[in-house]
Motif scaffolding. Structure first.
Motif: not given
Length: 94
Positions: A17-21, A70-77
């Motif tokens: 997940v950290e790498t994807a972020e 979707e959760s990662n997208r919302d976090f990044l947004c």
């Protein structure tokens, strides 16, 4: 928009997940750089999947993002519009 510009995002990213972020953040920076250099409008890799608003419509292809995506997208947004993640010039674009 990232999917239409970077083929990496056409399928699930197989890493931590950290790498994807980090990949997503880097792609956002590259996307903004391209917008500055080439202008707001650039040609996507798959123009047939772009809707009238200029966004890639993957739901028409039967593809749904996972809850984690979707959760990662919302976090990044949230991060990119916060005081911590915001860059000084980002509000200059509408």
């Amino acid at each position: 928009m990232l999917v239409s510009k970077f083929r990496l995002f056409e399928q699930p990213i197989g890493c931590k997940v950290e790498t994807a972020e980090a990949l997503i953040k880097a792609a956002c920076v590259l996307h903004n750089f391209i917008r500055i250099r080439e202008g707001v409008f650039s040609t996507p890799s798959h123009p047939s999947t772009i809707n009238s608003m200029g966004y890639q419509n993957i739901e028409d292809q039967g593809i749904r993002p996972t809850r984690a995506a979707e959760s990662n997208r919302d976090f990044l947004c949230d991060y990119f519009v916060s005081d911590e993640g915001k860059v000084p010039w980002q509000d200059n674009f509408s």
